[in-house]
Structure formats: structure tokens, C-alpha cells
Design an enzyme around this catalytic site. Structure first.
Site, PDB file in Angstrom:
ATOM      1  N   GLY A 164       0.788  -1.232   0.000  1.00 33.94           N
ATOM      2  CA  GLY A 164       0.000   0.000   0.000  1.00 33.94           C
ATOM      3  C   GLY A 164       0.814   1.273   0.000  1.00 33.94           C
ATOM      4  O   GLY A 164       0.251   2.361   0.063  1.00 33.94           O
ATOM      5  N   ASP A 209      10.254   6.959  -5.146  1.00 40.04           N
ATOM      6  CA  ASP A 209       9.907   5.574  -4.802  1.00 40.04           C
ATOM      7  C   ASP A 209      11.112   4.844  -4.213  1.00 40.04           C
ATOM      8  O   ASP A 209      11.365   3.689  -4.519  1.00 40.04           O
ATOM      9  CB  ASP A 209       9.359   4.821  -6.011  1.00 40.04           C
ATOM     10  CG  ASP A 209       8.613   3.549  -5.621  1.00 40.04           C
ATOM     11  OD1 ASP A 209       8.570   3.219  -4.423  1.00 40.04           O
ATOM     12  OD2 ASP A 209       8.085   2.870  -6.518  1.00 40.04           O
ATOM     13  N   LYS A 259      16.795   1.643  -1.386  1.00 37.84           N
ATOM     14  CA  LYS A 259      16.626   1.569  -2.829  1.00 37.84           C
ATOM     15  C   LYS A 259      17.359   2.697  -3.546  1.00 37.84           C
ATOM     16  O   LYS A 259      17.658   2.598  -4.742  1.00 37.84           O
ATOM     17  CB  LYS A 259      15.139   1.613  -3.198  1.00 37.84           C
ATOM     18  CG  LYS A 259      14.400   0.302  -2.931  1.00 37.84           C
ATOM     19  CD  LYS A 259      12.885   0.443  -3.076  1.00 37.84           C
ATOM     20  CE  LYS A 259      12.446   0.756  -4.469  1.00 37.84           C
ATOM     21  NZ  LYS A 259      10.961   0.773  -4.586  1.00 37.84           N
TER      22      LYS A 259
END
Length: 556
Positions: A194, A301, A325
Site C-alpha cells: 500500500g 519511490d 533503494k
């Protein structure tokens, strides 16, 4: 105790180990070495090493590795993404659509099977079918389900003991558990998908014996400076990978995802705590002990969801090593989150000028801008996807994959999200592409996790998506997207064994022993959404076959 007494005790211990068929390495004790025959939790030990103390299979005989047995669960949707759990000769694994199996770990015989009765809503969600594992303990097998529940099964029979609904799938855009909840004493905790959807991401905890809810931690912090206007109510920030529990300090470490909308920050011009953050939580209350936000106002992201590796340093203390990331590794004091070092993991990085090694904050970040196309390196899947690395305490090296892939993004204001299967990305275009002047590829690397000093790298045409296993036999096991399984020399990266499994590897290799024989288990079957995203840079992925086979190897 005198030196002579110490030497005699050591000799007796080693002799006893030899009688049991164990080596000196296997006779070692402590975190990472304990319980050598089993793989009792997601990363095998709480320090997230993914290291097996077994060394029966080593550099000298690994070329003789052969198939012992294969288990095919019967569905190939999204392949096998799990890390099997092995305890006392029984393997517990999970396949697509929450199909749980208990297998004889020596033969592959099915001992029991549990097929979850899922709410039909699972047909509408974005992150459907796949699961990354189960958790075993307290006489139970625990599952996080695709319809938002924690479920406990009887470890011996597979009979359902309790089920607790934790999310409202319709109202929370299909927030579900793609990763297994973890144990912290009698607390079972975990987060949902989510982060890319207009929800308030949460971490849930229940009583592991009864399923009774214990606490819920809302990740977007209730702070108008951090989340202006109503941005918090649709800020995402879930914790979609398994956390870890450190029993030595009674602390949960768990990372959180990006803020939403992913690529547009116009409505959330704050630091957006606690998204893109490593959290240290009290397992009894869910209260924050400390936090380290790695990417304030994340608009690329760049989750902080990956594993928290606990590694001893030269001072005899334990450091928390965390890959983001964004292409940087953050080395922290595990007890307070203080930055000890930051090093660049990826070869291609342009989203900032670096990270300040004293503050841990990005330097001159290059944010997406509405209606402008920009190139960002690394890409939305990260400098590495969620496939975990492995640490060998003998070599003191961390073995982990990387992908050298960028993406172009055109940021756009996010409108209403139509259905529960839709994402809140805040963009009009995203395309994965080569780094400037180079060809996109991937690698397996060996690093000093504290300094980032590289020992070796093996290049791959397609970025591998399998997790990594390190063993006391001096081996590193992994697989690639084409379905090749490998054993590499842990010291120099030399390829020592290769096997064609027929479909790519995405899950977690493990090692265990039954009746004195060591086994290597590698889940195969290319899956997850990552291969689909990567086709922008690697169109040949479209022609790779699916599959789902748990392959187990041994030597005679």
C-alpha cells in the site's frame, strides 16, 4: 580457567562435534551459528545474515551437487517468492494464493497442505497471488494473507487455529500481507502493501497465541508540518517486507516504504515521517525507540523496506547495515540509529550529489517536477530489488545483487484513484532505461558491509532477482532470471556450479541438514511485478518462461 583447561575443553568440544559429524565451524555458537541444522526464521537468524553454518557441501564437492527432490505446488502465478522455513526435518513453504505446505525435508513428501479460503476481493487487488513466506514458532505456522489477515495454523496438522482480520480491503485499496508476519516473543507483527496507494500505511501486532490485537502503528506521523493539509490520509508508507526482532535488546527493526503519490510531492511538502524510514520499535507497545529517515520527502519511490543487517564492527559492537533503494548503504548504531558511515552501493546515481556521512541526509536532491520529464538513477525498483543479500562472518563479506538501471519519469498531479487495484503514482509516464552512455545490466557483488570496500563482482546481462545464501562451506548460492542456479566461491566469485532450473529464481535459497546430510533448497519460478517493470530496459524478459518448483539439492 587456565589456558591448559581451556585448550582441553576446546579439544573435547571439537572431538564431540566430530563424532556428531560436525566441523569446527559448525561447533561455533552465537547468533548466526546457533541451530545449524535448521533454517528457523525468515533470514535464518535475527541478525539477517542468511548464513548457514553447515559446511558438508563445500568448494571441493559442490560440483557433485545433484537434485534430491522437487516440489511443485501446482500453480505458477508470480512464481515462488518465499524463503522456506526448516525445523527438525520438516520444511514449511508457501506458494501462490496462500497455499501452505509442510514437507518432509529429506524426501519432499507432503505432510499437510493448507489452502486459504480467501475473500473474493483478492481478485481486484494490485499485489495479488504472491507470498514471501511463513513464520514458524510457538507450535504454529503463521501466515499473512492476501485478504488482509494474520492466520495461525497448527504446526503438526496444518489445521487453522485462529484468524484475525486486520485491514479493510475495500477502504484501504487492497492493503494485504505479501510478506510473512514475524515473531517478537508472544507478539506477531507485520505490515501490508500500500505504499503506492492513497492509504495510511500501518504495522499491525497481535498476540501470537490468541490472535487478539495488541497494537497498531500508523506510519505517516500525525504532524501537519510533516504532512500538510490532508496529505497524511493518503500518504502510503506501508511496511511491506518482514521486519526483524533482536531479542538481545527486545527491539523490532522494520523499514517503511515511500510516500504517496510516489512521484509528485506538490500536496505533501514536508519530510513525510515515518515514510522511507528505518524504525526501531518496542514490541510490547509499538512505541518508537528511535528512527532514521533515509529519504525525507521521498519522491523517487526509494523505500527503506529492506533487511536490517546486524554486523560486528572493529570495536566489538554491532552495527546496523541498511541498503536503501536509493543506492546508498547506511551504517548505524543499532541502539540509537546514529550514523557511523554511508557508502554508495550503485554504480549509477544521479538523484542527488550524495549523502552526508555525518547526518545521513541527501545532498542537493534532484526532485521530480510536475509535467517535466527527468531521468533518475537508480530506478523505481531500486539499486537492488527486495531480494536479500547474505553475510558470511568468516569472510566478513556481504554478498548482494545490484541492478544498473535508470528510469525516465514525468511527474503529474495525482487525481482520485479509481479502484482498489489502482496505484497513486503521481506521474504521466515512467520508462525503465539504460544509464547514460552505458548498457543496463546487473551483478552479484561482495562487499565489506561497514566500509563498502568491494572484494569482487560477477556481471549478469539481466539483473538477478533471487536472494542470496552464504554457507560455512565457502559458497554463495543464488539464481538468475533465466533460470540458472549458481554456487560461487565466496572468496573470489569464481563460478563453481551451475544448474538450469527452467524458470528464473525470485525466492530465498536456504540450507539445512537432516540425519547428518546437508541440503540446499532453491525456490524457482520467475514472478512478482519486477520483471514486468524491467521489460522497459530488457525487452527479452517478455520471452522468459514462468514456473514454480522448489528444487532441493545434495551431495552423496
Amino acid at each position: 580457567m587456565t589456558n591448559r583447561t581451556t585448550r582441553r575443553a576446546t579439544a573435547v568440544a571439537l572431538a564431540a562435534a566430530a563424532l556428531l559429524g560436525l566441523s569446527a565451524v559448525q561447533a561455533a555458537s552465537g547468533p548466526g551459528y546457533d541451530d545449524p541444522n535448521n533454517w528457523p526464521q525468515y533470514h535464518r537468524s535475527y541478525n539477517a545474515w542468511r548464513f548457514s553454518p553447515l559446511d558438508q557441501i563445500d568448494k571441493g564437492n559442490v560440483r557433485k551437487l545433484h537434485v534430491a527432490w522437487i516440489h511443485q505446488p501446482g500453480t505458477i502465478t508470480h512464481g515462488l517468492q518465499a524463503t522456506p522455513i526448516v525445523i527438525d526435518g520438516v520444511m514449511y513453504s508457501i506458494a501462490a494464493d496462500n497455499n501452505v505446505f509442510a514437507l518432509d525435508a529429506a524426501t519432499g513428501k507432503v505432510l499437510w497442505r493448507y489452502t486459504a479460503k480467501l475473500d473474493p476481493v483478492v481478485k481486484e487487488v494490485f499485489y495479488g497471488s504472491a507470498s514471501r513466506g511463513v513464520t514458524v514458532g510457538r507450535g504454529k505456522v503463521f501466515v499473512g494473507t492476501l485478504d488482509g489477515r494474520f492466520v495461525a495454523l497448527d504446526q503438526k496438522t496444518g489445521k487453522q487455529l485462529w484468524s484475525t482480520q486486520l485491514t479493510n480491503m475495500k477502504e484501504e485499496y487492497g492493503a494485504l500481507f505479501s510478506s510473512p508476519p514475524q515473531l517478537a516473543g508472544n507478539i506477531l507483527f507485520g505490515g501490508t502493501t500500500g505504499g503506492d496507494q492513497p492509504i495510511v500505511g500501518k504495522i499491525f501486532a497481535v498476540n501470537a497465541d490468541t490472535g487478539e490485537r495488541a497494537w497498531t502503528f500508523e506510519i505517516p506521523r500525525d504532524d501537519p508540518k510533516s504532512w500538510p493539509g490532508d496529505s497524511r490520509t493518503k500518504g502510503g508508507g506501508s511496511a511491506w517486507l518482514p521486519g526483524t526482532y533482536d531479542p538481545s535488546t527486545d527491539t523490532i527493526y522494520i523499514g517503511t516504504s515511500n510516500a504517496a503519490p510516489d512521484y509528485n510531492r506538490d500536496s505533501r511538502m514536508g519530510d513525510n515521517l515515518y515514510t522511507a524510514t528505518v524504525l526501531a520499535l518496542d514490541p510490547k507497545t509499538g512505541k518508537v525507540k528511535w528512527h532514521r529517515q533515509e529519504v525525507p520527502n521521498d519522491t523517487w519511490d526509494f523505500d527503506s523496506a529492506y533487511e536490517s543487517l546486524l554486523v560486528p564492527n572493529a570495536q566489538g559492537r554491532t552495527a546496523l547495515v541498511h541498503l536503501n533503494k536509493n543506492g546508498f548503504v547506511y551504517v548505524m548504531d543499532k541502539d540509537n540509529g546514529a550514523i557511523q558511515n554511508v557508502w554508495q552501493y550503485t554504480e549509477n546515481m544521479n538523484w542527488s550529489k550524495g549523502v552526508d556521512p555525518k547526518t545521513g541526509l541527501p545532498i542537493d536532491a534532484v526532485f521530480p517536477e510536475t509535467d517535466k520529464q527527468k531521468l533518475h538513477c537508480p530506478n523505481l525498483l531500486g539499486a537492488r530489488s527486495w531480494n536479500h543479500g547474505a553475510y558470511n562472518p568468516s569472510t566478513k563479506l556481504w554478498y548482494s545483487h545490484g541492478m544498473e538501471v535508470c528510469n525516465t519519469v514525468t511527474s503529474a498531479k495525482q487525481g482520485p484513484v479509481a479502484g482498489i487495484g489502482q496505484l497513486s503514482l503521481g506521474l504521466s509516464e515512467i520508462t525503465l532505461t539504460d544509464p547514460p552512455g552505458k548498457k543496463a545490466d546487473g551483478w552479484l557483488g561482495a562487499f565489506d558491509p561497514l566500509t563498502g570496500k568491494p572484494a569482487w563482482k560477477v556481471r549478469f546481462e539481466l539483473p538477478p532477482l533471487s536472494s542470496v545464501l552464504a554457507t560455512a562451506g565457502g559458497l554463495v548460492f543464488t539464481g538468475d532470471m533465466r533460470g540458472n542456479l549458481y554456487a560461487f566461491d565466496a572468496d573470489n566469485g569464481q563460478e563453481l556450479w551451475k544448474f538450469n532450473a527452467g524458470s528464473g529464481a525470485r525466492g530465498g535459497p536456504v540450507s539445512y541438514a537432516v540425519n547428518g546430510k546437508q541440503y540446499i533448497a532453491i525456490p524457482t519460478g520467475l514472478g512478482s511485478h519486477a520483471p514486468g517493470f524491467l521489460t522497459g530496459a530488457f525487452p527479452q524478459i517478455r520471452n522468459l518462461p514462468g514456473g514454480a518448483a522448489l528444487m532441493v539439492f545434495t551431495v552423496d
